[in-house]
Design a protein around this motif. Structure first.
Motif, PDB file in Angstrom:
ATOM      1  N   VAL A 203       0.845  -1.153  -0.001  1.00 12.63           N
ATOM      2  CA  VAL A 203       0.031  -0.041   0.173  1.00 12.63           C
ATOM      3  C   VAL A 203       0.615   1.265  -0.047  1.00 12.63           C
ATOM      4  O   VAL A 203       0.770   2.474  -0.792  1.00 12.63           O
ATOM      5  CB  VAL A 203      -1.042  -0.044   1.209  1.00 12.63           C
ATOM      6  CG1 VAL A 203      -1.628   1.561   1.389  1.00 12.63           C
ATOM      7  CG2 VAL A 203      -2.075  -1.121   1.154  1.00 12.63           C
ATOM      8  N   ILE A 204       1.888   1.116   0.824  1.00 11.23           N
ATOM      9  CA  ILE A 204       3.034   2.319   0.816  1.00 11.23           C
ATOM     10  C   ILE A 204       3.427   2.569  -0.525  1.00 11.23           C
ATOM     11  O   ILE A 204       3.580   3.677  -0.968  1.00 11.23           O
ATOM     12  CB  ILE A 204       3.803   2.350   2.082  1.00 11.23           C
ATOM     13  CG1 ILE A 204       3.365   2.223   3.474  1.00 11.23           C
ATOM     14  CG2 ILE A 204       5.087   3.343   1.875  1.00 11.23           C
ATOM     15  CD1 ILE A 204       4.268   2.069   4.464  1.00 11.23           C
ATOM     16  N   ALA A 205       3.936   1.531  -1.078  1.00 10.29           N
ATOM     17  CA  ALA A 205       4.564   1.785  -2.291  1.00 10.29           C
ATOM     18  C   ALA A 205       3.617   2.116  -3.385  1.00 10.29           C
ATOM     19  O   ALA A 205       3.919   3.015  -4.245  1.00 10.29           O
ATOM     20  CB  ALA A 205       5.098   0.209  -2.990  1.00 10.29           C
ATOM     21  N   GLY A 211      -0.529   8.371  -5.511  1.00  5.97           N
ATOM     22  CA  GLY A 211      -1.032   9.240  -4.521  1.00  5.97           C
ATOM     23  C   GLY A 211      -1.996   8.752  -3.529  1.00  5.97           C
ATOM     24  O   GLY A 211      -2.792   7.527  -4.154  1.00  5.97           O
ATOM     25  N   VAL A 212      -1.916   9.246  -2.292  1.00  5.43           N
ATOM     26  CA  VAL A 212      -2.973   8.404  -1.463  1.00  5.43           C
ATOM     27  C   VAL A 212      -4.160   8.314  -1.710  1.00  5.43           C
ATOM     28  O   VAL A 212      -5.025   7.556  -1.785  1.00  5.43           O
ATOM     29  CB  VAL A 212      -2.847   9.071   0.012  1.00  5.43           C
ATOM     30  CG1 VAL A 212      -3.723   8.600   1.052  1.00  5.43           C
ATOM     31  CG2 VAL A 212      -1.471   9.329   0.636  1.00  5.43           C
ATOM     32  N   GLY A 213      -5.282   9.638  -2.146  1.00  7.24           N
ATOM     33  CA  GLY A 213      -6.288   9.819  -2.694  1.00  7.24           C
ATOM     34  C   GLY A 213      -6.736   8.924  -3.867  1.00  7.24           C
ATOM     35  O   GLY A 213      -7.680   8.147  -3.781  1.00  7.24           O
ATOM     36  N   LEU A 216      -6.778   5.316  -2.834  1.00  5.38           N
ATOM     37  CA  LEU A 216      -8.071   4.792  -2.514  1.00  5.38           C
ATOM     38  C   LEU A 216      -9.317   4.718  -3.099  1.00  5.38           C
ATOM     39  O   LEU A 216     -10.128   4.002  -3.177  1.00  5.38           O
ATOM     40  CB  LEU A 216      -8.378   5.736  -1.080  1.00  5.38           C
ATOM     41  CG  LEU A 216      -7.403   5.689  -0.143  1.00  5.38           C
ATOM     42  CD1 LEU A 216      -7.617   6.535   0.891  1.00  5.38           C
ATOM     43  CD2 LEU A 216      -7.405   4.232   0.531  1.00  5.38           C
ATOM     44  N   LEU A 217      -9.479   5.693  -4.010  1.00  3.33           N
ATOM     45  CA  LEU A 217     -10.367   6.053  -5.035  1.00  3.33           C
ATOM     46  C   LEU A 217     -10.446   4.805  -6.067  1.00  3.33           C
ATOM     47  O   LEU A 217     -11.449   4.257  -6.560  1.00  3.33           O
ATOM     48  CB  LEU A 217     -10.258   7.241  -5.935  1.00  3.33           C
ATOM     49  CG  LEU A 217     -10.698   8.535  -5.057  1.00  3.33           C
ATOM     50  CD1 LEU A 217     -10.501   9.651  -6.044  1.00  3.33           C
ATOM     51  CD2 LEU A 217     -12.249   8.441  -4.710  1.00  3.33           C
ATOM     52  N   VAL A 218      -9.181   4.312  -6.439  1.00  2.00           N
ATOM     53  CA  VAL A 218      -9.384   3.329  -7.323  1.00  2.00           C
ATOM     54  C   VAL A 218      -9.322   1.677  -6.545  1.00  2.00           C
ATOM     55  O   VAL A 218     -10.026   0.910  -6.905  1.00  2.00           O
ATOM     56  CB  VAL A 218      -7.915   3.118  -8.152  1.00  2.00           C
ATOM     57  CG1 VAL A 218      -7.627   1.834  -8.815  1.00  2.00           C
ATOM     58  CG2 VAL A 218      -7.810   4.317  -8.966  1.00  2.00           C
ATOM     59  N   HIS A 219      -8.480   1.494  -5.499  1.00  2.00           N
ATOM     60  CA  HIS A 219      -8.374   0.277  -5.004  1.00  2.00           C
ATOM     61  C   HIS A 219      -9.730  -0.126  -4.157  1.00  2.00           C
ATOM     62  O   HIS A 219     -10.175  -1.423  -3.925  1.00  2.00           O
ATOM     63  CB  HIS A 219      -7.238  -0.033  -4.129  1.00  2.00           C
ATOM     64  CG  HIS A 219      -6.888  -1.498  -3.948  1.00  2.00           C
ATOM     65  ND1 HIS A 219      -6.670  -2.450  -4.838  1.00  2.00           N
ATOM     66  CD2 HIS A 219      -6.934  -2.178  -2.683  1.00  2.00           C
ATOM     67  CE1 HIS A 219      -6.603  -3.688  -4.280  1.00  2.00           C
ATOM     68  NE2 HIS A 219      -6.646  -3.586  -3.162  1.00  2.00           N
TER      69      HIS A 219
END
Length: 346
Positions: A203-205, A211-213, A216-219
């Protein structure tokens, strides 16, 4: 083999059928590697296509979530075969590929393999129904519950909970700690925390890359949809009207496997995407058969196509089933818990 003998083995002697099915157990290494590649690579491709489409419009990306989630379900099914030791000839290869895929499916592989083995060992046993299955009360048990307990069970069995919030809780929260195995030794903790650590690294990679947002929007939609599909598949494999369940004294592993598991006869594209998991009665009777050899079994034993068969349309009615009627020996909707229920104060 003579068709009459096949019919007798299929419908009259599950033990003989189980012996006959042992001929299909051997995995084929080249085929297994091929199935792995045509699952993991397209999953990665659709994931990045979804990410790339976000900049063009999020609704376009949501359309790509569907095939991405489908391939993630297929990833889980390969992990599932690894857990049965049926995907590769080598147990070590099965376990390490299963652990790696468990990072993608948010599933601690070794702990899941243990709990899934319990499910196979006790499926259809009403006295062991809490081991690896979906909680199901009998009509009498439900009628004897206090009002608040009945309400709680109704909420649990509601489709929005069972196939919506429930899968999210299972894969994203419950799988993060060894629930029910806190004092069961080091394996549950090592499996869970090792998987968690690998998930954090991935997740960090990915967040550093997109990008963080955006991540999250994709996964999140992909993971949520895949988890709901997975729980639905697990549900219809055993929660259908004419399933076969019994108490300890009457329960038989082979009878429960063959007649208490459904044959979910899906359209060809969905059969492929779900890795033939719909041939579940055969899988429970002979779990060491690789998923890509299950069509061979149906071809050679055509009578198996008629046992506990559910079409996609028929399966939708299974969502209403909620209680086990011990007198009629079938699953029924809540409506069958009628006015004869005893009055119990909450």
């Amino acid at each position: 083999m003579d068709p009459e003998v096949l019919h007798q083995e299929t419908t009259g002697d599950p033990r003989a059928l189980q012996r006959a099915l042992s001929a299909y157990r051997a995995p084929r290494l080249a085929r297994s590697v091929f199935e792995l590649l045509v699952t993991v690579i397209p999953f990665g491709l659709f994931w990045f296509l979804t990410w790339a489409s976000v900049s063009a419009g999020y609704w376009l990306g949501l359309l790509l979530v569907i095939p991405a989630a489908g391939f993630l379900v297929r990833v889980f099914m390969i992990q599932h075969d690894c857990g049965h030791g049926s995907f590769f000839p080598s147990r070590r290869a099965n376990d390490w590929v299963g652990r790696a895929l468990g990072v993608l499916t948010l599933t601690p592989y070794d702990l899941w393999r243990h709990t899934h083995a319990l499910h196979h060992a006790h499926s259809g046993n009403l006295d062991r129904a809490d081991e690896g299955g979906i909680d199901t009360l009998s009509v009498r048990e439900y009628q004897a519950q206090p009002r608040m307990q009945r309400l709680r069970y109704r909420l649990y069995r509601h489709p929005l909970i069972l196939f919506g919030l429930g899968p999210v809780y299972l894969f994203m929260l419950q799988n993060r700690v060894p629930v029910g195995f806190m004092r069961a030794g080091w394996m549950p903790w090592l499996s869970t925390m090792g998987t968690n650590a690998a998930i954090v690294l991935v997740v960090i990679a990915m967040m550093s890359l997109v990008g963080v947002g955006t991540f999250l929007l994709v996964h999140l939609p992909i993971a949520i949809l895949a988890s709901s599909i997975g729980v639905w598949l697990f549900y219809v494999q055993h929660q259908f009207e004419n399933t076969r369940w019994a108490h300890d004294e009457e329960w038989s592993f082979r009878e429960a496997a063959l007649y208490g598991s459904s044959y979910y006869d899906l359209p060809a594209p969905l059969r492929w995407m779900t890795a033939n998991i719909g041939v579940h009665h055969v899988h429970h009777l002979a779990s060491r058969i690789p998923f890509y050899r299950l069509p061979e079994v149906l071809k050679d034993f055509p009578q198996l196509r008629e046992i506990s068969r559910l079409t996609l349309r028929q399966s939708l009615h299974c969502a209403r089933l909620a209680l086990w009627d011990e007198e009629r020996r079938r699953l029924v909707p809540f409506e069958h818990a009628n006015a004869e229920a005893p009055t119990v104060r909450a």
